[in-house]
Each structure stands twice: as C-alpha cells, then as structure tokens.
Enzyme design. Structure first.
Site, PDB file in Angstrom:
ATOM      1  CE  LYS A  83      -4.415   0.516   2.340  1.00 20.90           C
ATOM      2  NZ  LYS A  83      -4.895   0.474   3.661  1.00 20.90           N
TER       3      LYS A  83
HETATM    4  C1  E4P Z   1      -8.339   1.435   3.467  1.00 20.32           C
HETATM    5  O1  E4P Z   1      -7.565   0.555   3.051  1.00 20.32           O
HETATM    6  C2  E4P Z   1      -8.262   2.132   4.775  1.00 20.32           C
HETATM    7  O2  E4P Z   1      -7.536   1.150   5.818  1.00 20.32           O
HETATM    8  C3  E4P Z   1      -9.381   2.199   5.385  1.00 20.32           C
HETATM    9  O3  E4P Z   1     -10.546   2.071   4.878  1.00 20.32           O
HETATM   10  C4  E4P Z   1      -9.487   3.566   6.087  1.00 20.32           C
HETATM   11  O4  E4P Z   1     -10.668   3.996   6.722  1.00 20.32           O
HETATM   12  P1  E4P Z   1     -11.054   5.076   7.872  1.00 20.32           P
HETATM   13  O5  E4P Z   1     -11.422   6.419   7.217  1.00 20.32           O
HETATM   14  O6  E4P Z   1     -12.200   4.610   8.587  1.00 20.32           O
HETATM   15  O7  E4P Z   1      -9.926   5.177   8.613  1.00 20.32           O
END
Ligand code: E4P
Length: 214
Positions: A83
């Site tokens: 990522k």
């Molecule tokens: C995506 O891969 C992220 O880990 C995640 O969906 C972030 O979500 P949040 O806005 O609830 O932190």
C-alpha cells in the site's frame, strides 16, 4: 463484488474468514498500531489465515525507499501487496514495483484524477476513501461513480476498492456501482448480516417447531 476486511485484528479476521465470504484484507498503520503489533508480524499472521490479497502499507517517503520497503513486504508472502499513499514519489515507486510483478494498492485516493494516475503507473488496486469524504460534507459515493466511469473507458487492470466504509449503505452503494472490491470494518460486516425481521422470523420458527414436537 469481492469483500475484504479492513482490520489488523487477527481474531476478527479469523472470525470473518470462517463465514466463507472473505476475499482479502487491508491494513493501514493506524489499524496495525491499534493491535500493538509490528506490521511484518501482523501481515505474516494474516497470510496464514486468509488466501487472498493482503495490503501492507510502506512508510517510506522517497520512491527508491518505497521500492525497497515494498520488495521486503512483498517477500513476506506471495499474497501481500504494497500500500502506498498517493503522491508523486509513490507513482514512481508503483511503476517500478509493478514492473517487478509486485502489486501496489494506491491508497488515500480522493479524486478520479488521482485514480487515473495510479492506474497509469500500474497500480493493481486504487482505494478511494468514501467515508472520509462524507466526513467533510462531500459525497464519497460520487467519487466511486466517477472512478468507475473513467475506468470503464479503458483497459486498466486496476481494481477499485471502496474504502473508508462507515455503514452498510456504503457497501450497497459500492456494489450497485459495480466496484470490484469493498474493504469493510468488522462491525459493518456484522451489521450486514442481521435484520430485525430475520431475527423475529427465526425466533418464531423455533417457537413453532418446539410446539409441533409436543
Ligand atoms: C483502506 O484501506 C483504509 O484502511 C481504510 O478503509 C480507512 O478507513 P477510515 O477512514 O475509517 O480510517
């Protein structure tokens, strides 16, 4: 639509995996920190549970360091993808890593233009954050529509992950739009299972079954 769980909690991953509906896992530095584990141990454990893509976030800020870190993360298990947060350095790193056959999930996507650039650089996944847009008064679902519309015009291999899901209606929206994947927190997955009329129906059937056995 493929369903990923958005967590680094091993017990919750095991639980949802046992449902037979889980296709992959996304983690992020905040989710990993919450579990008090280091990233490498965490994604290694996840890879022993789930047979599908697992996102592990690289924290370097320069392209060449991202590439190095990405290679190390991808070496932990064949299902691990790297990522990277959307920026110029991560575009450069995505190009390099994807040429080496290492999959990149470009995260923190907040516009269709960012998604387009990520796809051009060779990202295997883009993660538009629906809930965080809703949080600031913009419609996060609109972003999913825009990205799917743009991708529809071309032959990118990039899959769209609806991320930052806050409630079951976000999941419905992602599926109705045709997103490839939704990455969903544990609590939302459990909410998706139940309906008061289902619970009421089950209770009634059990009650009537007991009566019929007398
Ligand atoms: C995506 O891969 C992220 O880990 C995640 O969906 C972030 O979500 P949040 O806005 O609830 O932190």
């Amino acid at each position: 639509m493929k369903i990923f769980i958005d967590t680094a909690n091993i017990e919750r991953i095991k639980e949802i995996n046992s449902w037979g509906i889980l296709d992959g896992v996304t983690t992020n530095p905040s989710l990993v920190a919450k579990e008090g584990m280091d990233l490498r141990t965490c994604v290694k454990q996840i890879s022993e549970i789930v047979d599908g893509p697992i996102s592990a976030e690289a924290m370097s800020m320069k392209a060449e360091d991202m590439v190095k870190e990405g290679r190390e993360l991808a070496a932990i298990h064949e299902n691990i993808n790297v990522k990277l947060p959307m920026c110029i350095e991560s575009l450069k790193a995505t190009k390099k890593l994807s040429e080496e056959g290492i999959k990149v999930n470009m995260t923190l996507i907040f516009s269709s233009q960012q998604a387009l650039l990520a796809a051009k650089a060779g990202a295997a996944f883009v993660s538009p954050f629906v809930g965080r847009l809703d949080d600031i008064g913009q419609d996060g679902t609109d972003l999913l529509v825009q990205i799917m519309d743009v991708f529809e015009n071309y032959d990118f291999d990039t899959e769209v992950i609806a991320a930052s899901i806050r409630h079951p209606i976000h999941v419905y929206a992602a599926a109705a739009i045709g997103c490839d994947i939704a990455t969903i927190p544990y609590d939302i997955l459990t909410k998706m299972v139940s309906h008061p009329k289902t619970d009421e129906g089950i209770a009634k059937f059990i009650e009537d079954y007991k009566k019929s056995k007398k």
